[in-house]
Scaffold this motif. Structure first.
Motif, PDB file in Angstrom:
ATOM      1  N   THR A 137       9.515  -6.535   0.101  1.00 48.73           N
ATOM      2  CA  THR A 137       8.834  -7.447  -0.674  1.00 48.73           C
ATOM      3  C   THR A 137       7.299  -7.568  -0.323  1.00 48.73           C
ATOM      4  N   GLU A 138       7.103  -7.419   0.830  1.00 47.17           N
ATOM      5  CA  GLU A 138       5.691  -6.949   1.215  1.00 47.17           C
ATOM      6  C   GLU A 138       4.659  -6.112   0.429  1.00 47.17           C
ATOM      7  N   THR A 139       5.269  -4.973   0.096  1.00 48.27           N
ATOM      8  CA  THR A 139       4.689  -3.875  -0.393  1.00 48.27           C
ATOM      9  C   THR A 139       4.423  -3.958  -1.732  1.00 48.27           C
ATOM     10  N   GLY A 140       5.100  -4.699  -2.450  1.00 51.67           N
ATOM     11  CA  GLY A 140       5.184  -4.962  -3.890  1.00 51.67           C
ATOM     12  C   GLY A 140       5.714  -3.917  -4.988  1.00 51.67           C
ATOM     13  N   GLY A 141       5.828  -2.679  -4.366  1.00 48.51           N
ATOM     14  CA  GLY A 141       6.191  -1.639  -5.141  1.00 48.51           C
ATOM     15  C   GLY A 141       6.922  -0.604  -4.489  1.00 48.51           C
ATOM     16  N   ILE A 142       7.522   0.337  -4.999  1.00 50.66           N
ATOM     17  CA  ILE A 142       7.704   1.697  -4.151  1.00 50.66           C
ATOM     18  C   ILE A 142       6.981   2.382  -3.522  1.00 50.66           C
ATOM     19  N   LEU A 143       6.990   2.670  -2.300  1.00 49.98           N
ATOM     20  CA  LEU A 143       6.023   3.448  -1.543  1.00 49.98           C
ATOM     21  C   LEU A 143       6.598   4.985  -1.078  1.00 49.98           C
ATOM     22  N   ILE A 144       7.764   5.087  -0.927  1.00 49.10           N
ATOM     23  CA  ILE A 144       8.502   6.384  -0.612  1.00 49.10           C
ATOM     24  C   ILE A 144       9.796   6.718  -1.477  1.00 49.10           C
ATOM     25  N   THR A 145       9.572   7.772  -1.915  1.00 46.37           N
ATOM     26  CA  THR A 145      10.616   8.227  -2.883  1.00 46.37           C
ATOM     27  C   THR A 145      10.144   9.666  -3.269  1.00 46.37           C
ATOM     28  N   SER A 146      11.330  10.499  -3.646  1.00 47.81           N
ATOM     29  CA  SER A 146      10.742  11.980  -4.372  1.00 47.81           C
ATOM     30  C   SER A 146      10.766  11.762  -5.690  1.00 47.81           C
ATOM     31  N   ILE A 180      11.458  11.707   4.597  1.00 48.41           N
ATOM     32  CA  ILE A 180      11.704  10.650   5.383  1.00 48.41           C
ATOM     33  C   ILE A 180      13.032  10.154   5.191  1.00 48.41           C
ATOM     34  N   ARG A 181      13.706   9.938   6.548  1.00 47.59           N
ATOM     35  CA  ARG A 181      15.000   9.055   6.199  1.00 47.59           C
ATOM     36  C   ARG A 181      14.749   7.767   6.972  1.00 47.59           C
ATOM     37  N   ILE A 182      15.227   6.726   6.415  1.00 52.04           N
ATOM     38  CA  ILE A 182      15.036   5.343   6.954  1.00 52.04           C
ATOM     39  C   ILE A 182      16.406   4.935   7.622  1.00 52.04           C
ATOM     40  N   GLY A 222      12.924  10.280   0.904  1.00 55.24           N
ATOM     41  CA  GLY A 222      12.100  11.360  -0.083  1.00 55.24           C
ATOM     42  C   GLY A 222      10.530  11.382   0.741  1.00 55.24           C
ATOM     43  N   LEU A 223       9.649  11.624  -0.291  1.00 60.40           N
ATOM     44  CA  LEU A 223       8.149  11.608   0.389  1.00 60.40           C
ATOM     45  C   LEU A 223       7.249  10.470   0.028  1.00 60.40           C
ATOM     46  N   PRO A 224       6.417  10.096   0.761  1.00 58.34           N
ATOM     47  CA  PRO A 224       5.229   9.055   0.558  1.00 58.34           C
ATOM     48  C   PRO A 224       4.678   9.416  -0.633  1.00 58.34           C
ATOM     49  N   LEU A 225       4.446   8.379  -1.586  1.00 57.52           N
ATOM     50  CA  LEU A 225       3.971   8.613  -2.881  1.00 57.52           C
ATOM     51  C   LEU A 225       2.572   9.304  -2.719  1.00 57.52           C
ATOM     52  N   PRO A 226       2.138  10.049  -3.697  1.00 57.84           N
ATOM     53  CA  PRO A 226       0.664  10.779  -3.486  1.00 57.84           C
ATOM     54  C   PRO A 226      -0.255   9.427  -3.219  1.00 57.84           C
ATOM     55  N   GLY A 227      -1.301   9.641  -2.416  1.00 59.44           N
ATOM     56  CA  GLY A 227      -2.214   8.757  -2.365  1.00 59.44           C
ATOM     57  C   GLY A 227      -1.929   7.587  -0.928  1.00 59.44           C
ATOM     58  N   LEU A 228      -0.656   7.979  -0.208  1.00 63.20           N
ATOM     59  CA  LEU A 228      -0.492   7.232   0.644  1.00 63.20           C
ATOM     60  C   LEU A 228      -0.027   7.945   2.303  1.00 63.20           C
ATOM     61  N   PHE A 283      -3.947   2.055   2.664  1.00 58.00           N
ATOM     62  CA  PHE A 283      -3.019   1.361   2.315  1.00 58.00           C
ATOM     63  C   PHE A 283      -2.624   1.597   0.731  1.00 58.00           C
ATOM     64  N   SER A 284      -1.737   0.498   0.239  1.00 63.72           N
ATOM     65  CA  SER A 284      -1.371   0.409  -1.275  1.00 63.72           C
ATOM     66  C   SER A 284      -2.013  -0.554  -1.821  1.00 63.72           C
ATOM     67  N   PRO A 285      -2.262  -0.256  -3.112  1.00 63.30           N
ATOM     68  CA  PRO A 285      -3.233  -1.501  -3.748  1.00 63.30           C
ATOM     69  C   PRO A 285      -2.281  -2.844  -3.990  1.00 63.30           C
ATOM     70  N   GLY A 286      -1.132  -2.802  -3.952  1.00 56.99           N
ATOM     71  CA  GLY A 286      -0.098  -3.886  -4.192  1.00 56.99           C
ATOM     72  C   GLY A 286       0.400  -4.467  -2.745  1.00 56.99           C
ATOM     73  N   LEU A 287       0.162  -3.848  -1.677  1.00 57.25           N
ATOM     74  CA  LEU A 287       0.569  -4.509  -0.568  1.00 57.25           C
ATOM     75  C   LEU A 287       0.126  -5.957  -0.308  1.00 57.25           C
ATOM     76  N   LEU A 288       0.852  -6.758   0.231  1.00 53.55           N
ATOM     77  CA  LEU A 288       0.557  -8.310   0.461  1.00 53.55           C
ATOM     78  C   LEU A 288      -0.732  -8.481   1.189  1.00 53.55           C
ATOM     79  N   ARG A 289      -1.409  -9.449   0.680  1.00 52.36           N
ATOM     80  CA  ARG A 289      -2.753  -9.780   1.231  1.00 52.36           C
ATOM     81  C   ARG A 289      -2.788 -11.044   2.284  1.00 52.36           C
ATOM     82  N   GLY A 290      -1.427 -11.343   2.554  1.00 58.51           N
ATOM     83  CA  GLY A 290      -1.008 -12.642   3.487  1.00 58.51           C
ATOM     84  C   GLY A 290       0.126 -13.317   3.331  1.00 58.51           C
ATOM     85  N   ILE A 291       0.566 -14.131   4.355  1.00 57.93           N
ATOM     86  CA  ILE A 291       1.512 -15.087   4.307  1.00 57.93           C
ATOM     87  C   ILE A 291       1.149 -16.218   3.763  1.00 57.93           C
ATOM     88  N   TYR A 292       1.533 -16.940   3.018  1.00 54.95           N
ATOM     89  CA  TYR A 292       0.842 -18.159   2.336  1.00 54.95           C
ATOM     90  C   TYR A 292       0.861 -19.258   3.297  1.00 54.95           C
TER      91      TYR A 292
END
Length: 642
Positions: free
Chosen positions: A411-420, A507-509, A433-439, A465-474
């Motif tokens: 929920t915090e990252t806003g989008g997928i960050l790891i996958t092939s 990466i294996r979670i 899988g692999l971290p997305l390019p740029g991460l 970081f990634s542009p869509g990562l959360l900026r805070g907890i409300y």
């Protein structure tokens, strides 16, 4: 896909069509990740370009500083594909649960008109930029229209899953201080009408909600309060189909979405306009390889972040149709989901391991008649997928040709960050899988040291970081700092997930860090043990927890759902033998419990913490986020806990 040792790679056909097919992209992005994201951001529409791409003052960070944007302009009139090309194209396909009811389709132009009318209606009710609007709707077109209408006028939407209880709704409305709630009279679930308005009426008590907008869906009898309750249709009837977009700052809040937890107050994750738009657009395009002729079905409810990003924003930003379905995927028959795929010629199917295991449990006979010829890409989300479910999904649904994208995000990252990526691979069962390019991700030990391949540790995300990562907890900066930026200092985002990587860097979670069991100094994760158990053909589902042990420190306890009835003695013997074979004698469980069901959230996550508290005879806390609270009563009988 073709197999090379234990790795799978895309076929020539998939590779040739893919947007990204050269692994050189990873090295290019690594050289300058900020420029990488900046180049992607240039391909969407901004009212005003940013002055600085990335600013980092740990732990705070900003992307596309002082850039001006509106996400709905990028979906509609300023879509990168060209408005004339997409306006008469289908944007939304809605499949109702009752099979005798017709589906509804909206083109981009029709959806745009509905969004604008409702946006104008919200403004007439006094909703302004920055106001929080609660959305408590089932999977009907109006839930997407509501989200987009809020975004159009700069209001902050906070969607609450329609199956959540009135108390879960109340907590979220109180935290956001929303003055308007959008809901429905009712909706269909497994052949029954759920009275949603009744829940909403209870949920708004002791909140600041002054106005309730009601969509007429099920036409059930509901309570009504004049000057407080308003029918959706009445509000939009005379509104204009045009509404100017509110020009938003890149770092303005787009939405607040609450993470669910079994105890304590849920955390309101804050996501911003600019970074989220860029990330939602490009992760969808590249990961699901979205092309003009695709139709995407993300089965997640929009009450979850998966539904937000890959059920609404990402497909629409990429100019393709998104399909939403009101009901349960196995209702009124186990093959309902398969029928929907065939009927609408779905090309991208994104679902959860829980759903895959449910389909698998019914056996393969019921889907033999389905060819799934339209499918190109299959995705999995929500928790690590076990090998048995991966193989079934690959062979029986994907027919051995579709890449399976196991995806990690939060929920915090806003989008997928790891996958092939589908055009590159490789794909390996149980490995995300692999971290997305740029991460840049790393796996650290407890002292912050980077670990070599095959050594398990804590998964962290490093700047930029990634542009869509959360900026805070409300309204809770202290919790934000404690939760994400304290384990390894203010420059490292702590995911709270345990993971390891293999020699190829995949990466294996293996589960949440708090799902780690230490047996006589040996560190296991629940995911690791559960994956071993799930390989048994007799097992439908399982959950492993650790309980204190005087000698070993901790010892595993197994809860298992079987496909066919067996004795506890036979099951225990089989499970112990499997764990000894796969992991070693040290992993032998102290106790095995046969149960009918496991407590899960609506997104399909097994709530191991509840099982742990149940055995420890502690208070279970708020159970409102559970899809099946009745499972607790059955488990209590099995474990003989009062």
């Amino acid at each position: 896909m073709f197999k090379k040792v234990d790795l799978y790679y895309p076929t020539k056909e998939i590779k040739n069509k893919a947007w990204v097919k050269d692994k050189k992209i990873y090295k290019d992005a690594e050289r300058n990740p900020i420029k990488f994201w900046e180049d992607l951001a240039k391909e969407i529409f901004w009212f005003k370009k940013w002055k600085k791409t990335f600013v980092h003052k740990p732990p705070s960070f900003q992307w596309f500083v002082e850039g001006k944007i509106n996400i709905t302009s990028n979906i509609f009139e300023k879509n990168s594909l060209g408005w004339e090309k997409i306006k008469n194209k289908t944007a939304l396909i809605w499949e109702p649960e009752p099979t005798n009811e017709k589906e509804r389709k909206l083109t981009y132009d029709e959806l745009f008109r509905e969004v604008n009318k409702f946006a104008n209606a919200l403004k007439r009710l006094g909703v302004r930029k920055g106001d929080r609007v609660g959305i408590y709707l089932p999977m009907i077109p109006e839930v997407i229209i509501s989200m987009l209408a809020c975004a159009r006028i700069g209001a902050i939407h906070s969607v609450v899953f329609s199956a959540f209880s009135s108390s879960a709704l109340k907590i979220r409305l109180q935290d956001t201080e929303a003055k308007v709630l959008i809901t429905a009279d009712g909706y269909w679930r497994r052949g029954k009408i759920i009275d949603l308005k009744k829940n909403a009426d209870e949920g708004i008590k002791q909140t600041k909600v002054k106005k309730v907008i009601v969509v007429q869906r099920a036409k059930n009898e509901i309570s009504w309060q004049k000057n407080k309750d308003f029918w959706w249709q009445d509000l939009i009837e005379k509104e204009s189909v045009q509404c100017e977009p509110r020009i938003m700052d890149s770092e303005d809040t787009l939405f607040i979405l609450y993470t669910s937890g079994s105890t304590g107050k849920p955390k309101g994750t804050v996501h911003t306009c600019g970074g989220y738009t860029v990330q939602a657009k490009w992760t969808g395009k590249w990961i699901f390889d979205l092309h003009h002729d695709d139709i995407m079905w993300c089965t997640a409810d929009v009450g979850w972040v998966t539904g937000h990003t890959y059920g609404v924003y990402s497909p629409l930003l990429n100019g393709i149709p998104t399909l939403i379905y009101e009901g349960s995927p196995d209702w009124p028959a186990p093959d309902r989901w398969a029928k929907i795929i065939e009927k609408h010629k779905v090309t991208i199917f994104y679902t959860a391991p829980t759903a895959i295991r449910m389909f698998k449990k019914y056996g393969t006979e019921f889907i033999k008649k389905y060819k799934f010829n339209s499918l190109r890409i299959l995705g999995s989300v929500g928790e690590p997928i076990d090998e048995a479910a991966w193989n079934w999904y690959f062979k029986k649904v994907g027919k051995g040709k579709c890449p399976i994208l196991d995806t990690w995000w939060q929920t915090e990252t806003g989008g997928i960050l790891i996958t092939s990526l589908p055009g590159i691979g490789p794909f390996k069962p149980c490995f995300t899988g692999l971290p997305l390019p740029g991460l840049k991700f790393d796996i650290l030990d407890e002292k912050g040291k980077s670990l070599p391949p095959n050594k398990e540790g804590n998964l962290v995300l490093l700047p930029p970081f990634s542009p869509g990562l959360l900026r805070g907890i409300y309204k809770n900066p202290k919790k934000y700092l404690e939760t994400y930026w304290s384990e390894y200092g203010k420059k490292v985002y702590f995911t709270s997930d345990a993971a390891y990587k293999n020699k190829q860097g995949l990466i294996r979670i293996v589960g949440r860090v708090d799902d780690v069991i230490k047996v006589a100094g040996h560190r296991f994760t629940t995911g690791e043990l559960e994956n071993a158990i799930s390989k048994l053909s007799s097992v439908s589902e399982c959950a492993v927890i650790g309980i204190p042990d005087e000698i070993k420190g901790e010892t595993p306890i197994v809860f298992v759902v079987l496909k066919k009835e067996k004795s506890i003695e036979e099951t225990k013997k089989e499970l112990i033998g499997q764990l000894r074979k796969e992991i070693g004698p040290i992993a032998s469980p102290k106790q095995v419990y046969l149960v009918e069901d496991l407590p899960k959230t609506r997104s399909g996550k097994i709530m191991r913490r509840i099982l742990k508290r149940l055995l420890a005879k502690e208070k279970l806390g708020d159970l409102s986020t559970l899809a099946n609270p009745e499972s607790i009563k059955d488990i209590k009988k099995v474990v003989k806990v009062r």
